[in-house]
Each structure stands twice: as C-alpha cells, then as structure tokens.
Motif scaffolding. Structure first.
Motif: not given
Length: 209
Positions: A14-33
């Motif tokens: 599994v690979a994930q991006s190290p940082l995800l900034k959220v400024d509109n209360k919505t986050a989209t986290l992608i888990c590549n595998y």
C-alpha cells in the motif's frame, strides 16, 4: 503504484501520499495498492492515529457488489477502483488532524492476507476563520452592544419626555381648577334686592328735569 514483478504471491503493498491539507472540511484520501494473489473478497479500512487505534470507515467488495460504512464520529464513504481505494471524508474539524493509515485485507479465499503498515497520510484540517464560518446574517457582538445602548438611551429619553409632559399636564389642570374657583361672586348686600343679580341697573337720571 506500478506492479512489482518481484512481489511474492499473496502479498499486498500500500502506498499513500504523506500529507493532505484540508481547507474546506472535505478530504479525499487515495490508497494505492498492489496485489498479485487470487483473492476475490476484500476489505479496506481507514485507521486514525499513530497506533491505528481508531477505525474511521471501511469498504468491503467482491466481484459483484460492495458496501461501505463509517463510525459515528466521522462522515466517511469508501469506494474502490482498480488498484486503489478512495476514502471521502466530509465535515472534518481541526481536532481530527492526525495521521491516517490504509489497511487492505484479502478475506476470501484463504489464506488471509493484509498489507504491512504503510507510512500513512497526515491529514491537516485547517481552522476556518470565524468570519467565513459564521453566516452572513450573524451580528457581531459590538454591533449588538451599540444597538442595545442606543435603544436604552432612547428609552430613557422617551421616558423623561413623557414624565415632563405629564408634570406639565398636571400643572395645567391645577391652574384651570384655580380659574374655575375664581369666578366672581356678588357682594352680600345685593342678595336682598328684588331683581335678579343679572338684571341691568336702571338709569334714573333720564327722568330728571
């Protein structure tokens, strides 16, 4: 994440991006595998915290259907695509800033397989300024205080004017009653006269020679 030819069978990376900034209360986290086994039923889970103690949400799927669910503290929905799982988190707050880990498991057929712990993704939920967080119709405290002060001042002013008017009205009533009591009365020596007090007095000088 590209397919790794040297990846042992029934192994998941599994690979994930190290940082995800959220400024509109919505986050989209992608888990590549990457997976090179023969699994047909999978489960992907998103965990919160360095020890992955909190399960945020999960998605299960096989060749025909999928289902997703989240805990009460989060508004999260999962979706899967080829070689990746997408977690959509909504209405996030700054207190939910933390590191999040994706865990992907092969549920069927045996053997049971899951990925080693990835490096995770730090989701940084930024504070929204109060000016944009509050509705436009909200009135700042200083405006409310000013309006309250002005209303109080005008209330006192109107009360003072009313009291002044009331006192003047009372004085006028006293004056009018004094005028009514000061109506002229006839002297006592006129009471015994045979003609009414309002009868005109005769002018006898007209009959003198």
């Amino acid at each position: 994440l590209p397919f790794l030819p040297s990846l042992p069978e029934n192994k998941i990376l599994v690979a994930q991006s190290p940082l995800l900034k959220v400024d509109n209360k919505t986050a989209t986290l992608i888990c590549n595998y990457t997976y090179n086994g023969t699994g047909k039923e999978f489960r992907a889970t998103l965990h919160k915290g360095t020890d992955s103690a909190i399960e945020v949400c999960f998605i299960s799927w096989n060749t025909t259907k999928s289902s997703s669910n989240s805990t009460k503290e989060f508004n999260c929905q999962g979706a899967h695509d080829k070689d990746k799982v997408i977690f959509n988190l909504q209405n996030m707050s700054a207190s939910q800033t933390d590191i999040y880990f994706c865990k992907i498991e092969v549920m069927y057929p045996p053997p049971y397989v899951y990925n080693e712990k990835s490096n995770g993704t730090v989701i940084h939920v930024q504070e929204i300024p109060i000016e944009t967080q509050e509705p436009l119709s909200a009135i700042p405290l200083w405006i409310m205080a000013t309006v309250t002060g002005v209303l109080a001042f005008y209330s006192m002013l109107i009360t003072a004017v009313f009291i002044n008017y009331w006192q003047k009205s009372r004085k006028n009533m006293y004056h009018q009653s004094d005028y009514m009591n000061m109506t002229p009365r006839h002297p006592p020596h006129q009471k015994n006269k045979g003609y009414p007090s309002y009868a005109p007095t005769r002018d006898y000088t007209a009959y003198r020679s």
